[in-house]
Design a protein around this motif. Sequence first.
Motif, mmCIF file in Angstrom:
data_model
loop_
_atom_site.group_PDB
_atom_site.id
_atom_site.type_symbol
_atom_site.label_atom_id
_atom_site.label_comp_id
_atom_site.label_asym_id
_atom_site.label_seq_id
_atom_site.Cartn_x
_atom_site.Cartn_y
_atom_site.Cartn_z
ATOM 1 N N ARG A 47 11.786 8.992 -4.267
ATOM 2 C CA ARG A 47 12.965 8.199 -3.945
ATOM 3 C C ARG A 47 13.478 7.524 -5.207
ATOM 4 N NH1 ARG A 47 13.405 2.916 -2.473
ATOM 5 N NH2 ARG A 47 11.154 2.732 -2.557
ATOM 6 N N THR A 72 14.773 4.217 -6.768
ATOM 7 C CA THR A 72 14.656 2.814 -6.363
ATOM 8 C C THR A 72 15.927 2.013 -6.634
ATOM 9 O OG1 THR A 72 13.696 2.182 -8.479
ATOM 10 C CG2 THR A 72 12.163 2.744 -6.716
ATOM 11 N N ASP A 119 12.593 -5.998 2.131
ATOM 12 C CA ASP A 119 12.413 -4.610 2.538
ATOM 13 C C ASP A 119 10.977 -4.206 2.270
ATOM 14 O OD1 ASP A 119 14.860 -3.401 3.585
ATOM 15 O OD2 ASP A 119 15.733 -4.083 1.702
ATOM 16 N N GLN A 120 10.518 -3.205 2.995
ATOM 17 C CA GLN A 120 9.103 -2.847 2.917
ATOM 18 C C GLN A 120 8.770 -1.959 1.729
ATOM 19 O OE1 GLN A 120 7.815 -0.249 6.057
ATOM 20 N NE2 GLN A 120 9.839 0.586 6.423
ATOM 21 N N PHE A 121 9.775 -1.521 0.982
ATOM 22 C CA PHE A 121 9.514 -0.565 -0.095
ATOM 23 C C PHE A 121 10.050 -1.115 -1.414
ATOM 24 C CE2 PHE A 121 13.175 0.516 2.507
ATOM 25 C CZ PHE A 121 14.201 0.356 1.585
ATOM 26 N N ASN A 122 9.569 -0.561 -2.544
ATOM 27 C CA ASN A 122 10.076 -0.949 -3.863
ATOM 28 C C ASN A 122 11.543 -0.585 -3.974
ATOM 29 O OD1 ASN A 122 7.314 -1.059 -4.173
ATOM 30 N ND2 ASN A 122 7.400 -0.428 -6.311
ATOM 31 N N SER A 123 12.330 -1.493 -4.500
ATOM 32 C CA SER A 123 13.737 -1.162 -4.692
ATOM 33 C C SER A 123 14.368 -2.143 -5.658
ATOM 34 C CB SER A 123 14.470 -1.189 -3.354
ATOM 35 O OG SER A 123 15.848 -0.986 -3.559
ATOM 36 N N GLY A 176 18.101 -3.691 3.661
ATOM 37 C CA GLY A 176 18.416 -3.005 4.916
ATOM 38 C C GLY A 176 19.089 -3.904 5.929
#
Lengths: 120, 417
Positions: A72, A74, B300-304, B310
Amino acid sequence: MLLIHCPYCGEDRSELEFRAAGDAHIARPANIAAISDEEFADYFFLRDNPKGLIYERWRHIHGCGRFFNAVRDTVSDKFVMTYKAGEPKPDLSPAPGVAPALPADSRPVETYEATEGRAE
Amino acid sequence: MRKYSVFAVAREAMRAHKGWEAQWTSPEPRSQYDVIIIGGGGHGLGAAYYLAKEHGITNVAVIEKGWLGGGNTGRNTTIIRSNYLYEESMDIYEHSLKLWEGLSQELNYNVMYSPRGVMMLSHNIHDSQVFKRHIHANRLYGIDNEWLTPEQAKDYCPPLDISASARYPINGAALQRRGGTARHDAVAWGYARAASDRGVHVIQNCEVKAIRRGPDGAVTGVETTKGFIGAKKIGVSASGHNSMVLAMADVRLPLQSNPLQALVSEPLKPIFPCVVMSNTVHAYISQSDKGELVIGAGTDQFNSYSQTGGLQIITHTLDAICELFPIFRRVKMMRQWGGITDNTPDRSPIQGVTPVPNLFVNCGWGTGGFKATPGSAHLFAHLIARGEPHRLAAGLTLDRFRTGRLIDEAAAAAVAH
């Protein structure tokens, strides 16, 4: 909200059905009692935190319940691909002198600096 | 620097406000500094100010990629409190709260610190046990925190629904009266103005591209979009981008960057007198002096690095807000945004030396860095000037992930900081 392709179900499903599960391709040391504190800290705490492509695990917890891996971006949060657990880490880095293999809308984008201008 | 005062306002009123000067200067960078701080948020600017004021180091530059306070300093919900569970956390957040109390006078800049009280709602037996444990730990440590019955909570915050038929019934609350809010922009600007007055260079629109090191491994300077700038010491305080900056010096940190969202409503007449947080249903809310309800959501639950987050996250928070405060059901939300927080595995910050000589890091403040701004900046300046941590920050080292002396606030404070 993200749309995620589960490689086991073969469908694009809503992010609500999935649970992120951290970095992919981390192997637990076989000799865990013998490794040094530094090696254990590396294994246990250090994770990739790139601004760009990340390899990570997801679990289709409200679907088939299985773990799989994903690539993905980021910055855009766009999924480049998903693949089944146990499959080798895909090599998405471009060969020297060749343009990146990713489609244009999957490449890393700049965020607020590009869109909101400069401070005076 | 011209001091701000009632006389200055009167003087300017007489001459059409033509005499106000720029709050800070924007000089071209020198070729060499004693200290460079990467990241022009509250923590970085504050550290530069305390370096100049308390340690006599004025040959300092703060390098910022965007504009001052444009990252998490300008994107948080401005909640200030110090009712943490562990001594390491209480030390640093209480140190910070004490500095907040005098900050406007110290900087000659109104940071609008408002000790209106932070009330944390308890919804079940587990909550009340945890909060009472916090209260006892805080009071033993000299930090104010008290238990309220549901009726007392309703008295303190009248919009609260404490009826037995509420979807999230309330069986009490913990209140820290000295907690409250402040004006986020004013913190960055106030520190920038005071630091600039003492000779610190504030350099905006300048992105660090590389950290250069000498043959002995120690840092010698940074490559930036404005060319090479030399430095004897470098402090990194870049919040969500700390991993990226430290990677330039081959330092890996146990950090994950996650978007954390907030949103504000249309402006309302004064209706909400305090800050209310609910860890269990995940919502926190206060009202700004402009009248907007300021609402914090989850990560959010993921790396970003997306600075958005969201939609389901804010939906979940607004569900909870509408249940706790039914009178806000028809209020319209005006703006929503995300900031990139850097989270450590134990959800406590890292402030200390790195394996690279003369490179210092201030990171991992995660979802709760704003309240720590003055304290963190003050202790970070001490670290950079002396080369070793202040007594109050001695437990926040990077080394704790090797030794196992974690500060496990994640379990104690849930996600809402």
